[in-house]
Design an enzyme around this catalytic site. Structure first.
Site, short mmCIF file in Angstrom:
data_model
loop_
_atom_site.label_atom_id
_atom_site.label_comp_id
_atom_site.label_asym_id
_atom_site.label_seq_id
_atom_site.Cartn_x
_atom_site.Cartn_y
_atom_site.Cartn_z
N ASN A 213 -47.16 16.81 111.04
CA ASN A 213 -47.29 16.89 109.59
C ASN A 213 -48.73 16.57 109.18
O ASN A 213 -49.67 17.10 109.76
CB ASN A 213 -46.27 15.97 108.91
CG ASN A 213 -45.94 16.40 107.49
OD1 ASN A 213 -45.82 17.59 107.22
ND2 ASN A 213 -45.78 15.45 106.59
N ASP B 19 -46.56 11.80 98.51
CA ASP B 19 -46.74 12.82 99.53
C ASP B 19 -48.18 12.74 100.06
O ASP B 19 -48.52 11.84 100.80
CB ASP B 19 -46.40 14.20 98.94
CG ASP B 19 -46.15 15.26 99.99
OD1 ASP B 19 -46.77 15.20 101.06
OD2 ASP B 19 -45.35 16.17 99.74
#
Length: 325
Positions: free
Chosen positions: A119, A221
């Site tokens: 990620n 995020d």
């Protein structure tokens, strides 16, 4: 608290282009300045994504679209232009965006769990190391399958820094009188955690919580450094709201200092500051990932890329990965 409304900068026609744009970066391709980002996957079941580059100073240039050999979690610019270090599924590769060529895998994470993929990532100051994480694609908060890693391009080594995460996201570096500090987000915890990073020893020692974001709507995020002791955090809001948010926080006090909003797009994924001729601008990627049809109708700008003005006189100079392949 000051609030600034961002405007749509890039609006996509195809729904797949809106699914999960993340990780905006500045990249020079063929001598032209470009805004690059990854679209991690094209729909909820896709096993591949794209690397994209937009050229803001050339109105006649078409965006570059480079299909990826898997799902790209990040793409970081390499010194010299044209190339990016890309985390794809469980491997690190180099993509030459100018000619569409991909290297063989440089390194592979020591994790064969089919639910985890690479990620978010950030370049350690100086470019000789990268910290990146993984995410559990099922976001299981009990299993805690995700991990945090250090990669050094000089020897293509990957080392485990921390385990038992769920979805490793935004990262920022700073230095103080004790050395190098890594600020890291594991999204479901709603916290920014401080680590003492020692690249030579290949360790990251936990050093407390820098920001507790549990009182904010949505999940933290992506994150970017403002260069003044503050950071901007993007919030992915799974619920319906009229606008998404990215908020600037003081790392010293934890106070929320200002916000930027994204009308019609509640799921903000990543912030990125870039200095342009008309001032420092904030780029915000957003996503339509996971939106049911009725919510998508209410959020016409979901998945668009936004731009907003800021009052910063300057912003951190971009880092580049020192990869020699």
């Amino acid at each position: 608290m000051r609030s600034t409304e961002a405007i749509v900068y890039i609006d996509f026609i195809e729904e797949e282009d809106r699914f999960l744009p993340e990780g905006p970066r500045w990249l020079t391709v063929g001598g032209k300045a470009g805004l690059a980002w990854v679209n991690i996957q094209l729909n909820s079941s896709a096993k591949n994504g794209e690397l994209r580059v937009h050229f803001p100073d050339d109105q006649f240039a078409e965006d570059l679209i480079e299909p990826c050999p898997g799902r790209p979690g990040f793409a970081l610019p390499i010194a010299g232009g044209n190339r990016m270090l890309v985390g794809v599924d469980k491997q690190l590769r180099v993509c030459d965006v100018a000619n569409g060529k991909w290297s063989d895998p440089l390194a592979t994470i020591p994790d064969d769990n089919p639910r985890t993929i690479i990620n978010d990532a950030e370049i350690v100051p100086g470019g000789r190391a990268v910290v990146f994480g993984t995410k559990d694609t099922q976001f299981d908060e009990e299993a805690k399958l995700a991990q945090l890693y250090l990669y050094t391009p000089e020897d293509n080594r990957i080392s485990l820094l921390a385990a038992k995460q769920v979805c490793s996201n935004g990262k920022v570096f700073a230095t103080d009188d004790r050395g190098l500090v890594l600020y890291d987000i594991d999204t479901p915890t709603r916290k920014v955690v401080r680590h003492r990073l020692d690249v030579a020893a290949r360790t990251a020692v936990p050093d407390g919580v820098a920001l507790d974001l549990s009182n904010q709507a949505g999940f933290p995020d992506g994150m970017c450094d403002c260069g003044d002791g503050s950071v901007i955090v993007a919030f992915f809001n799974p619920d319906f709201v009229e606008a998404g948010r990215a908020v600037r926080f003081s790392l010293a006090t934890g106070a929320a200092l200002e916000e930027w909003t994204t009308p019609g797009s509640p799921r903000v994924t990543c912030p990125f500051l870039v200095k342009r001729p008309n001032g420092v601008k904030l780029i915000l990627t957003t996503a339509s990932e996971g939106m049911p049809a009725d919510l998508r109708v209410k959020c016409p700008n979901a998945g668009c890329i936004f731009v907003a003005s800021t009052e910063f006189a300057d912003c951190p100079v971009p880092e580049f990965v020192a990869v020699g392949v």
